[in-house]
Design an enzyme around this catalytic site. Structure first.
Site, PDB file in Angstrom:
ATOM      1  N   LYS A   1      23.332   3.839  65.728  1.00 38.51           N
ATOM      2  CA  LYS A   1      22.113   4.576  66.073  1.00 38.51           C
ATOM      3  C   LYS A   1      21.954   4.746  67.585  1.00 38.51           C
ATOM      4  O   LYS A   1      21.485   5.801  68.033  1.00 38.51           O
ATOM      5  CB  LYS A   1      20.888   3.890  65.489  1.00 38.51           C
ATOM      6  CG  LYS A   1      20.532   2.558  66.118  1.00 38.51           C
ATOM      7  CD  LYS A   1      19.245   2.010  65.549  1.00 38.51           C
ATOM      8  CE  LYS A   1      18.922   0.647  66.145  1.00 38.51           C
ATOM      9  NZ  LYS A   1      18.767   0.682  67.598  1.00 38.51           N
ATOM     10  N   THR A   2      22.336   3.731  68.374  1.00 38.37           N
ATOM     11  CA  THR A   2      22.223   3.857  69.828  1.00 38.37           C
ATOM     12  C   THR A   2      23.125   4.977  70.331  1.00 38.37           C
ATOM     13  O   THR A   2      22.768   5.725  71.248  1.00 38.37           O
ATOM     14  CB  THR A   2      22.602   2.531  70.509  1.00 38.37           C
ATOM     15  OG1 THR A   2      21.792   1.478  69.971  1.00 38.37           O
ATOM     16  CG2 THR A   2      22.391   2.619  72.007  1.00 38.37           C
TER      17      THR A   2
ATOM     18  N   ASP B   1      13.310   4.821  69.322  1.00 39.57           N
ATOM     19  CA  ASP B   1      14.272   3.879  68.770  1.00 39.57           C
ATOM     20  C   ASP B   1      13.514   2.761  68.046  1.00 39.57           C
ATOM     21  O   ASP B   1      12.372   2.459  68.373  1.00 39.57           O
ATOM     22  CB  ASP B   1      15.115   3.294  69.907  1.00 39.57           C
ATOM     23  CG  ASP B   1      16.268   2.438  69.400  1.00 39.57           C
ATOM     24  OD1 ASP B   1      16.640   2.583  68.222  1.00 39.57           O
ATOM     25  OD2 ASP B   1      16.791   1.641  70.190  1.00 39.57           O
ATOM     26  N   GLU B   2      14.163   2.133  67.051  1.00 43.33           N
ATOM     27  CA  GLU B   2      13.567   1.024  66.290  1.00 43.33           C
ATOM     28  C   GLU B   2      12.194   1.404  65.746  1.00 43.33           C
ATOM     29  O   GLU B   2      11.217   0.643  65.822  1.00 43.33           O
ATOM     30  CB  GLU B   2      13.459  -0.230  67.165  1.00 43.33           C
ATOM     31  CG  GLU B   2      14.761  -0.698  67.772  1.00 43.33           C
ATOM     32  CD  GLU B   2      15.717  -1.309  66.760  1.00 43.33           C
ATOM     33  OE1 GLU B   2      15.397  -1.299  65.560  1.00 43.33           O
ATOM     34  OE2 GLU B   2      16.798  -1.790  67.172  1.00 43.33           O
TER      35      GLU B   2
ATOM     36  N   ARG C   1      24.324  -9.245  60.729  1.00 43.45           N
ATOM     37  CA  ARG C   1      24.735  -9.559  62.109  1.00 43.45           C
ATOM     38  C   ARG C   1      26.218  -9.904  62.150  1.00 43.45           C
ATOM     39  O   ARG C   1      26.840  -9.883  63.208  1.00 43.45           O
ATOM     40  CB  ARG C   1      23.953 -10.747  62.665  1.00 43.45           C
ATOM     41  CG  ARG C   1      22.439 -10.612  62.798  1.00 43.45           C
ATOM     42  CD  ARG C   1      22.002  -9.346  63.440  1.00 43.45           C
ATOM     43  NE  ARG C   1      21.768  -8.302  62.444  1.00 43.45           N
ATOM     44  CZ  ARG C   1      21.631  -7.017  62.711  1.00 43.45           C
ATOM     45  NH1 ARG C   1      21.745  -6.591  63.943  1.00 43.45           N
ATOM     46  NH2 ARG C   1      21.413  -6.138  61.749  1.00 43.45           N
TER      47      ARG C   1
END
Length: 699
Positions: free
Chosen positions: A34-35, A219-220, A587
């Site tokens: 996404k970044t 974002d987020e 993670r």
């Protein structure tokens, strides 16, 4: 579009980048890049759509994330523009308020209170109202929740239904806001609320910013609260060019006010929304992706996604059930040591995640026994250390003599012999004449009733502040140097604290004082952590969001811990706990270990534990389950009956005290011997009790 490298993106990412007309919701699964999409979209808007950097409002949730985003964007766009609007909600709101807050009754040189300052002010108010300081944490949390839900003191008080605690909270909230206004101070929540108020009361100003920001990038998005979402909606009032990027499966901050309904209802709030799903995971192996996806699919409050990866299958997930927390910790440490000695991983490649901070004790001990270096990612951030806060308080008070919170911190720092009775007299004088505490000190100096010794001490303090205030400082570092020289502060502290102050001084060079104070106030411990040292990382599941590690251990996967006991009877809370477990699982890049125990010491006694229901949601084909003796067993096989963790007290339950009779639990916090319960006894009032000492019986 010439030379724009869309070929570097997969088809879904390309679609998200090039769609720029109207609302866009990008559902970005864990590890889906996404970044990268946000970075490319920013570049696409400037290079292919001709937008200026000043016309793209780009917001995220941490300074660290914002700085990384800026770095990537600047590198990709071959520029380092000063007039970009890339930052956190709070930092971008500060920029707007510095220019316009006088429109709503504040001065532009307002100061920003962090969590410690906020707590200090609340404690003073509680003391004035003859209420116990133990309520501070509860009050701070409730006020923050009220603000994030756009509820003012007036709104709250007008809707109170007669409960004693609510009435007192209303009085505290009103007093708190009045004090902030008097000090020309804002807390974190106010930074957003004041911009909303500014825009609601100044339509021309709203139109100006809405027309300036021709595109909104968020974002987020799943972490936004009601006030943040309201701000975004205001900025989009005259256009609907907003791109919200987030993952509803990673919404884990309800306790901070985050509202998952913002992302779930985005299409309703923004009709004609285009949805793009980023479902290709670039981080984890197939076993990890399929296991975590199967587990999170049990949630009903989510938008369906089917994550996939081109990575190989890798190892299955390892689940091990141990006898107790000591064996669990030794098992984890042993596996880390073995993998490290094989040469496949460095220590910094490992992370141990847990739900409760109290779990870290046994884990740290086991790592020390194995000689494994580790770091606990938590605790006090650099800018919240006492010595740094002391210097900051001087800086803030020099700029704002109305800041009573900072004054109370520095009046005896370093020690000047101004005792509690003298401070009490000063505060009484300030209240009597409705003046600032500093003005009250000056007034007392002129009184004949004050002893010569006290007068001398107060005169010395006032002279010090006046001399520091008279100077015109070229940057923050020069102000800090004068504070240290004039006060002799370094002579009063230990060597390690001196080094921290000197590091703080070096960070302030060539930065304007006000800009430096804003930067420091908006920093958190998450912003300063870097995974450069070769240490194993220990951190909570909440703190792990946004990070990734080659090898991850999730400890304490038991009913009552994960999911937490307060969520066991609330379907909404239970789904958030499942999302928290999902964040932990995703993670891991290569290896994922999950552990639980048969019994654990909780609430001062050893309790039998039941394996987390989340473990049983993982299909057996993706998991190798072993006991301490390394024999395998089926994860969905019914385990021997054990009792769930039963919280001794929950908010809303009735308890009986030997003397005060029956009361209602208003709050419950702490663990084990440190467990504290706040109870409202009719006719008696609010009492803070320690169940370890006082016999409380649930009714």
């Amino acid at each position: 579009m010439k030379d724009f490298p869309l070929r570097d993106l997969n088809p879904a990412q390309q679609e998200a980048v090039v769609y720029c007309e109207g609302p866009l919701l990008v559902l970005a699964g864990a590890g889906s890049g996404k970044t990268r999409v946000i970075t490319y979209k920013y570049a696409y808007l400037t290079k292919s759509k001709g937008l200026l950097p000043s016309s793209i409002f780009t917001v995220t949730f941490t300074n660290k994330a914002a700085d990384e985003m800026k770095e990537r964007i600047f590198k990709m766009c071959n520029g380092n523009w000063k007039n970009t609007w890339i930052g956190t909600f709070h930092s971008l709101c500060v920029r707007i308020l510095r220019a316009h807050i006088d429109n709503i009754g504040y001065k532009r040189d307002f100061i920003i209170y962090d969590d410690d300052d906020q707590a200090g002010l609340i404690k003073r108010i509680l003391k004035d109202l003859n209420m116990h300081e133990a309520l501070c944490k509860c009050v701070v949390t409730k006020i923050s929740n009220l603000k994030s839900n756009l509820i003012t003191p007036e709104d709250y008080i007008s809707n109170i239904e007669g409960y004693e605690f609510e009435e007192r909270l209303g009085r505290i909230y009103m007093r708190y806001q009045n004090e902030l206004k008097r000090y020309n101070a804002l807390d974190f929540d106010d930074l957003i609320l004041c911009v909303i108020k500014l825009f609601n009361e100044n339509e021309d100003l709203l139109r100006r910013y809405s027309e300036q920001f021709k595109y909104i990038l968020v974002d987020e998005f799943q972490d936004t609260n009601k006030s943040q979402y309201m701000l975004l909606q205001l900025l989009c009032r005259y256009h609907k060019n907003i791109c919200a990027v987030g993952d509803d499966d990673q919404s884990i901050y309800k306790f901070r006010g985050a509202n998952i309904h913002n992302i779930l209802n985005f299409e309703k709030d923004f009709p004609d929304t285009k949805i793009v799903k980023l479902e290709q995971n670039y981080r984890s192996t197939k076993h990890i992706i399929l296991a975590s996806s199967a587990m999170i699919s049990r949630n009903t409050m989510r938008k369906p996604k089917i994550l996939w990866t081109e990575r190989d299958w890798g190892e299955k997930i390892f689940y091990c059930q141990l006898n107790n927390e000591e064996e669990e910790a030794k098992y984890i440490a042993k596996n880390i040591k073995e993998l490290y000695l094989k040469g496949d991983y460095e220590y910094k490649d490992f992370a141990i995640l847990y739900r409760l901070v109290l779990q870290a004790r046994a884990l740290e001990e086991a790592l020390r026994m194995e000689g494994i270096p580790y770091q606990v990612i938590s605790g006090v951030s650099f800018y919240h250390r006492k010595e740094i806060k002391d210097v900051l308080a001087y800086m803030r008070f020099i700029l704002n003599k109305e800041d009573n919170v900072s004054l109370m911190r520095i009046i005896n720092t370093p020690p000047r012999g101004i005792g509690a009775s003298a401070i009490s007299k000063i505060e009484s004088e300030a209240k009597k004449y409705m003046i600032s505490t500093f003005e009250a000190i000056k007034r007392i100096i002129k009184e004949d009733t004050v002893s010569a010794t006290l007068k001398e001490k107060l005169v010395s303090f006032v002279t010090l502040i006046d001399e520091l205030s008279e100077k015109d400082y070229k940057d923050a570092a020069s102000m800090i140097k004068d504070i240290l020289n004039f006060t002799g502060y370094l002579e009063e502290i230990e060597e390690d604290r001196i080094q921290n102050v000197l590091e703080f001084l070096s960070s302030a060079e060539k930065m304007p004082v006000r800009e430096f104070l804003d930067k420091v106030a908006l920093f958190s411990n998450v912003d300063t952590w870097e995974n450069k040292k070769n240490y194993v990382s220990l951190l909570t599941l909440h703190a792990a969001k946004g990070l990734e590690f080659p090898v991850v251990f999730i400890a304490g996967c038991e009913e009552g811990i994960l999911p937490y006991f307060k969520a066991l009877e609330d379907p909404f809370e239970l789904q958030e706990e499942r999302r928290l477990f999902y964040v932990g699982m995703t993670r891991a890049k290569n290896l994922l270990f999950i552990t639980s125990v048969k019994q654990r010491k909780l609430y001062s006694k050893v309790q039998k534990q039941e394996t987390s229901s989340f473990i049983k949601d993982i299909p057996p084909e993706y998991c190798i389950c072993i006991r301490k003796d390394y024999s395998t067993f089926a994860p969905n096989k019914k385990e021997p009956e054990t009792s769930k963790i039963k919280p001794p007290f929950v908010i809303g339950c009735k308890v009986k005290h030997p003397t005060w009779g029956v009361g209602v639990v208003r709050d419950c916090y702490g663990e084990g011997d440190d467990l504290k319960v706040i109870v409202n006894f009719p006719g008696i009032g609010i009492k803070k009790l320690a169940p370890k000492i006082v016999n409380l019986e649930r009714v």
